[in-house]
Design a protein around this motif. Sequence first.
Motif, short mmCIF file in Angstrom:
data_model
loop_
_atom_site.label_atom_id
_atom_site.label_comp_id
_atom_site.label_asym_id
_atom_site.label_seq_id
_atom_site.Cartn_x
_atom_site.Cartn_y
_atom_site.Cartn_z
N TYR A 10 0.95 -1.31 -0.17
CA TYR A 10 -0.06 -0.17 0.07
C TYR A 10 0.95 1.22 0.04
O TYR A 10 0.32 2.21 -0.76
N PHE A 11 1.89 1.14 0.70
CA PHE A 11 2.85 2.39 0.73
C PHE A 11 3.42 2.67 -0.51
O PHE A 11 3.51 3.72 -0.89
N CYS A 12 3.85 1.83 -1.08
CA CYS A 12 4.62 1.70 -2.47
C CYS A 12 3.46 2.36 -3.58
O CYS A 12 3.88 3.14 -4.46
N LEU A 13 2.36 1.73 -3.50
CA LEU A 13 1.48 2.12 -4.40
C LEU A 13 1.01 3.52 -4.25
O LEU A 13 0.94 4.52 -5.18
N MET A 14 0.87 4.06 -3.05
CA MET A 14 0.62 5.43 -2.64
C MET A 14 1.71 6.28 -3.07
O MET A 14 1.47 7.42 -3.69
N LEU A 15 2.97 5.89 -2.82
CA LEU A 15 4.25 6.75 -3.11
C LEU A 15 4.08 6.92 -4.80
O LEU A 15 4.61 8.02 -5.28
N ILE A 16 3.86 6.03 -5.56
CA ILE A 16 3.91 5.79 -6.89
C ILE A 16 2.52 7.01 -7.29
O ILE A 16 3.00 7.87 -8.29
N PHE A 17 1.57 6.72 -6.70
CA PHE A 17 0.38 7.65 -7.18
C PHE A 17 1.02 9.06 -6.74
O PHE A 17 0.59 10.10 -7.63
N VAL A 18 1.56 9.51 -5.53
CA VAL A 18 1.81 10.84 -5.09
C VAL A 18 2.88 11.30 -6.33
O VAL A 18 2.67 12.45 -6.55
N CYS A 19 3.91 10.71 -6.64
CA CYS A 19 4.76 11.15 -7.38
C CYS A 19 4.42 11.29 -8.69
O CYS A 19 4.84 12.56 -9.53
N THR A 20 3.54 10.33 -9.39
CA THR A 20 3.00 10.68 -10.68
C THR A 20 1.98 11.94 -10.70
O THR A 20 2.01 12.83 -11.51
N SER A 21 1.34 12.17 -9.86
CA SER A 21 0.39 13.24 -9.49
C SER A 21 1.20 14.65 -9.59
O SER A 21 0.87 15.70 -10.00
N TYR A 22 2.32 14.62 -8.77
CA TYR A 22 3.41 15.88 -8.51
C TYR A 22 3.72 15.98 -9.90
O TYR A 22 3.91 17.28 -10.41
N ILE A 23 4.33 15.20 -10.63
CA ILE A 23 4.81 15.26 -11.89
C ILE A 23 3.83 15.89 -13.14
O ILE A 23 4.23 16.79 -13.57
N ASN A 24 2.56 15.22 -12.88
CA ASN A 24 1.54 15.77 -13.81
C ASN A 24 1.13 17.27 -13.30
O ASN A 24 0.95 18.05 -14.40
N ALA A 25 1.12 17.47 -12.18
CA ALA A 25 0.89 18.97 -11.82
C ALA A 25 2.00 20.14 -12.36
O ALA A 25 1.53 21.11 -12.71
N GLN A 26 3.06 19.44 -12.19
CA GLN A 26 4.38 20.43 -12.52
C GLN A 26 4.19 20.29 -14.08
O GLN A 26 4.53 21.73 -14.73
N GLU A 27 3.82 19.64 -14.70
CA GLU A 27 3.56 19.70 -16.23
C GLU A 27 2.41 20.50 -16.81
O GLU A 27 2.65 21.43 -17.57
N GLN A 28 1.35 20.46 -16.13
CA GLN A 28 0.42 21.62 -16.28
C GLN A 28 0.57 22.97 -16.07
O GLN A 28 0.32 23.75 -16.76
N LEU A 29 1.41 23.14 -14.87
CA LEU A 29 2.02 24.41 -14.57
C LEU A 29 2.96 24.96 -15.59
O LEU A 29 2.83 26.38 -16.08
N ASN A 30 3.76 24.14 -16.03
CA ASN A 30 4.55 24.49 -17.35
C ASN A 30 3.97 24.97 -18.50
O ASN A 30 4.35 25.75 -19.19
N LYS A 31 2.93 24.10 -18.79
CA LYS A 31 2.18 24.56 -19.98
C LYS A 31 1.33 25.91 -19.77
O LYS A 31 1.01 26.67 -20.60
#
Length: 81
Positions: A10-31
Motif C-alpha cells: 500500500y505504501f509503495c502504491l501510494m508513493l507511486i500515485f503521489v509522485c505521478t500526481s506531482y509530476i503531472n501537476a508540474q507539467e500542467q503548470l509549465n503549460k
Amino acid sequence: MNYYSKHSLYFCLMLIFVCTSYINAQEQLNKKSSTGINPANIDNSVDPNIDFYQYSNGNWIKNNPIPPEYSRWRSWDEVIE
C-alpha cells in the motif's frame, strides 16, 4: 500476505500515485505559464509612469483603429455587422 508486506505494498502504491500526481501537476503548470500579456501590444515610445494605458495598449490601438463611421468599436459590433 502478512501484515507488513500488505502495508508495504500500500505504501509503495501510494508513493507511486503521489509522485505521478506531482509530476503531472508540474507539467500542467509549465503549460499554463503564459501571462496573457502580449508584448507586441506594448508601446515602448510612451513612458509608463506618465500614461500606462497608452504604454500597455498603444500598439494594439494603432493596429486596430476604430472605423471612421463609428464613434466606438467593440468585438460585439463585428458580430452585429
